[in-house]
Scaffold this motif. Structure first.
Motif, mmCIF file in Angstrom:
data_model
loop_
_atom_site.group_PDB
_atom_site.id
_atom_site.type_symbol
_atom_site.label_atom_id
_atom_site.label_comp_id
_atom_site.label_asym_id
_atom_site.label_seq_id
_atom_site.Cartn_x
_atom_site.Cartn_y
_atom_site.Cartn_z
ATOM 1 N N ASN A 82 18.360 -31.870 23.518
ATOM 2 C CA ASN A 82 19.489 -32.113 24.366
ATOM 3 C C ASN A 82 19.080 -32.558 25.793
ATOM 4 N N ILE A 83 17.881 -32.408 26.171
ATOM 5 C CA ILE A 83 17.205 -33.219 27.306
ATOM 6 C C ILE A 83 17.487 -34.873 26.995
ATOM 7 N N LEU A 84 16.880 -34.975 25.691
ATOM 8 C CA LEU A 84 17.100 -36.446 25.487
ATOM 9 C C LEU A 84 18.492 -37.036 25.521
ATOM 10 N N LEU A 85 19.404 -36.158 24.799
ATOM 11 C CA LEU A 85 20.778 -36.624 24.898
ATOM 12 C C LEU A 85 21.317 -36.808 26.453
ATOM 13 N N CYS A 86 20.893 -35.676 27.445
ATOM 14 C CA CYS A 86 21.387 -36.068 28.678
ATOM 15 C C CYS A 86 20.656 -37.364 29.330
ATOM 16 N N SER A 87 19.512 -37.856 29.114
ATOM 17 C CA SER A 87 18.973 -38.939 29.671
ATOM 18 C C SER A 87 19.958 -40.259 29.144
ATOM 19 N N VAL A 88 20.396 -40.040 27.887
ATOM 20 C CA VAL A 88 21.117 -41.311 27.506
ATOM 21 C C VAL A 88 22.532 -41.254 28.254
ATOM 22 N N VAL A 89 22.929 -40.076 28.368
ATOM 23 C CA VAL A 89 24.422 -39.897 29.197
ATOM 24 C C VAL A 89 24.324 -40.782 30.784
ATOM 25 N N ALA A 90 23.034 -40.309 31.236
ATOM 26 C CA ALA A 90 22.874 -40.766 32.472
ATOM 27 C C ALA A 90 22.643 -42.328 32.521
ATOM 28 N N LEU B 118 5.877 -39.486 27.962
ATOM 29 C CA LEU B 118 5.425 -38.965 26.678
ATOM 30 C C LEU B 118 3.906 -38.554 26.887
ATOM 31 N N LEU B 119 3.106 -39.195 27.787
ATOM 32 C CA LEU B 119 1.882 -38.944 28.235
ATOM 33 C C LEU B 119 1.900 -37.941 29.055
ATOM 34 N N LEU B 120 2.574 -37.530 30.050
ATOM 35 C CA LEU B 120 2.673 -36.480 30.986
ATOM 36 C C LEU B 120 3.232 -35.114 29.936
ATOM 37 N N GLY B 121 3.993 -35.261 29.171
ATOM 38 C CA GLY B 121 4.739 -34.592 28.407
ATOM 39 C C GLY B 121 3.896 -33.864 27.411
ATOM 40 N N ALA B 122 2.907 -34.326 26.798
ATOM 41 C CA ALA B 122 2.260 -33.899 25.567
ATOM 42 C C ALA B 122 1.412 -32.706 25.986
ATOM 43 N N PRO B 123 0.650 -32.685 27.334
ATOM 44 C CA PRO B 123 0.018 -31.338 27.457
ATOM 45 C C PRO B 123 0.679 -30.192 27.776
ATOM 46 N N CYS B 124 1.935 -30.321 28.043
ATOM 47 C CA CYS B 124 2.817 -29.243 28.805
ATOM 48 C C CYS B 124 3.749 -28.333 27.564
ATOM 49 N N ILE C 279 9.635 -19.696 24.023
ATOM 50 C CA ILE C 279 10.995 -19.654 23.515
ATOM 51 C C ILE C 279 11.156 -19.995 22.060
ATOM 52 N N GLY C 280 9.926 -20.455 21.458
ATOM 53 C CA GLY C 280 9.902 -20.521 19.986
ATOM 54 C C GLY C 280 10.098 -21.891 19.475
ATOM 55 N N HIS C 281 9.763 -22.219 18.171
ATOM 56 C CA HIS C 281 10.137 -23.642 17.849
ATOM 57 C C HIS C 281 11.569 -24.140 17.672
ATOM 58 N N SER C 282 12.288 -23.289 17.366
ATOM 59 C CA SER C 282 13.810 -23.566 16.916
ATOM 60 C C SER C 282 14.381 -24.079 18.158
ATOM 61 N N LYS C 283 14.221 -22.978 19.185
ATOM 62 C CA LYS C 283 15.058 -23.285 20.676
ATOM 63 C C LYS C 283 14.540 -24.468 21.237
ATOM 64 N N ALA C 284 12.867 -24.740 21.239
ATOM 65 C CA ALA C 284 12.532 -25.523 21.970
ATOM 66 C C ALA C 284 12.731 -27.049 21.307
ATOM 67 N N PHE C 285 13.012 -27.111 20.225
ATOM 68 C CA PHE C 285 13.430 -28.434 19.426
ATOM 69 C C PHE C 285 14.873 -28.543 19.631
ATOM 70 N N ILE C 286 15.810 -27.555 19.893
ATOM 71 C CA ILE C 286 17.100 -27.787 20.492
ATOM 72 C C ILE C 286 17.111 -28.293 21.916
ATOM 73 N N LEU C 287 16.272 -27.604 22.604
ATOM 74 C CA LEU C 287 16.105 -27.905 24.226
ATOM 75 C C LEU C 287 15.680 -29.492 24.229
ATOM 76 N N PHE C 288 14.414 -29.908 23.656
ATOM 77 C CA PHE C 288 13.982 -31.301 24.017
ATOM 78 C C PHE C 288 15.320 -32.086 23.542
ATOM 79 N N ALA D 239 10.793 -35.576 26.713
ATOM 80 C CA ALA D 239 11.519 -35.029 25.587
ATOM 81 C C ALA D 239 11.151 -35.287 24.171
ATOM 82 N N VAL D 240 10.859 -36.572 24.100
ATOM 83 C CA VAL D 240 10.414 -36.859 22.742
ATOM 84 C C VAL D 240 9.045 -36.351 22.522
ATOM 85 N N ALA D 241 8.091 -36.326 23.216
ATOM 86 C CA ALA D 241 6.839 -35.511 23.335
ATOM 87 C C ALA D 241 6.977 -34.214 22.721
#
Length: 388
Positions: A86-94, A61-67, A75-84, A114-116
């Motif tokens: 899905n990254i979180l979803l993939c982390s659970v699958v792993a 979360l700390l490293l993600g916040a500035p990026c 990519i815009g708010h909507s696509k970014a929301f979907i992207l993050f 992703a949560v950041a």
């Protein structure tokens, strides 16, 4: 630090998509936060991994916040929301596919990043308001959706359990569903234009109390999420009620948000944070009692006080900033929160040899912050003697 300058679109930005998506995300996140430390034994992982998992999540979360700002701009708010999401979803699958310590640590680090992204996207979406009252109302709605969903997610511990793969499959389904509003609703989304940054001189003018409020919020919430479920289950001997008591904490955080939204534009925010920290100390005392009524009230009050600090602090930070620097301020506050969340669980471990060790840590955090903010308030409001 970069920021997104949000241009005025021809139509009003809708808060339906971020609020509904955030609510579903909060359901999954609330369940997942308490599930992870309680499911370690099922996956044959050492219970000592719990504080490391909590800290590395907040390190992500700390490293993600500035990026996040540059990604949202591209990519815009909507696509970014979907992207993050899905990254979180993939982390659970792993985590399910490779139940090894190194994979869980890596997955939780990626999840923190992703949560950041989810937080910054939603906060920047909702902060597009013209007045402090509107911002306070939207932040209150944001916190209510976040904490309400998290509280209900905690209840799943009692109904779906903490063993087997079913809990993780449910979480994956909720995260997938959280993407649907952004996929299906195209109107009312904010438009990102050029980027601006807060200068170093402007960073120095950000309220120190606001930064401290977010930092202490991390000191408190990191151990509450990462260590308190185990403490309630094992040290307090309330294994069957763990989900209920964790839900009461989040419910307290949700119920206090309308009060925070009402008081934040009307009273001194330093004093408001000091009062909540003082009440938090009283909540810790109640948690040392054995009465079910005292415990219930204590957990609700603990949640109300711990979760009140962040929205008050971020509102304080944004009070005197132009709209094109709101997200930079939000990122700075999230950065402060993340630092506290990384350090908090590691410091809390040093108290574990003491009786009520975790509670002592939380109580000390509340008390010291209350004393500092209260003292600073007295110094700032003390009438100055004029020279004769």
């Amino acid at each position: 630090m970069e920021n997104i300058a949000l241009s005025q679109s021809t139509h009003k930005t809708s808060i339906f998509v971020p609020v509904v998506g955030l609510s579903l995300f909060a359901l999954a996140s609330g369940y997942l936060m308490s599930l992870i430390p309680l499911s370690l034994t099922f996956f044959e992982l050492n219970a000592s991994l719990a504080p490391l998992l909590a800290s590395i999540f907040y390190f992500g979360l700390l490293l993600g916040a500035p990026c996040i700002a540059s990604i949202v701009t591209r990519i815009g708010h909507s696509k970014a929301f979907i992207l993050f999401l899905n990254i979180l979803l993939c982390s659970v699958v792993a985590m399910i596919l490779v139940p090894q310590s190194w994979m869980w640590l890596l997955s939780r680090f990626i999840a923190g990043f992703a949560v950041a992204g989810v937080f910054v996207v939603v906060e920047s979406w909702l902060l597009m308001a013209d007045t402090q009252k509107q911002r306070a109302k939207r932040l209150g709605l944001y916190m209510t959706a976040l904490y309400g969903g998290t509280a209900i997610g905690q209840l799943a511990i009692d109904y779906l359990g903490t063993t087997g793969h079913l809990p993780y499959l449910v979480i994956m389904g909720l995260l997938a569903a959280a993407s649907l509003p952004a996929l299906l609703v195209k109107r009312g989304q904010p438009q990102a234009s050029e980027q601006h940054s807060i200068s170093l001189s402007a960073l120095k003018t950000l309220s120190k109390s606001a930064i401290l409020g977010c930092l202490v919020s991390g000191f408190l919430l990191g151990p509450i999420y990462g260590l308190l479920p185990i403490y309630v289950s094992q040290d307090m001997g309330l294994d069957q009620q763990t989900g209920l008591f964790m839900a009461l904490i989040i419910m307290g955080g949700m119920l206090v948000q309308p009060l925070v939204s009402y008081l934040s534009p009307r009273v001194l925010k330093n004093g408001l944070m000091a009062i909540f920290c003082l009440l938090g100390t009283a909540a810790i005392f109640l948690l040392t009692q054995h009465s079910i009524v005292s415990l219930s009230i204590g957990f609700i009050l603990l949640g109300a006080c711990a979760f009140a600090l962040y929205p008050i602090a971020i509102s304080l930070a944004c009070d005197n900033l132009p709209s094109n620097q709101m997200v930079s301020a939000a990122q700075m506050m999230l950065l402060s929160y993340s630092v506290g969340s990384v350090i908090g669980p590691l410091v809390a471990i040093s108290f574990e040899q003491m009786e009520h060790g975790l509670l002592l840590y939380l109580g000390a955090s509340f008390m010291l912050t209350s004393i500092y903010l209260g003292g600073k308030l007295l110094v700032n409001t003390r009438p100055r003697l004029s020279a004769p």
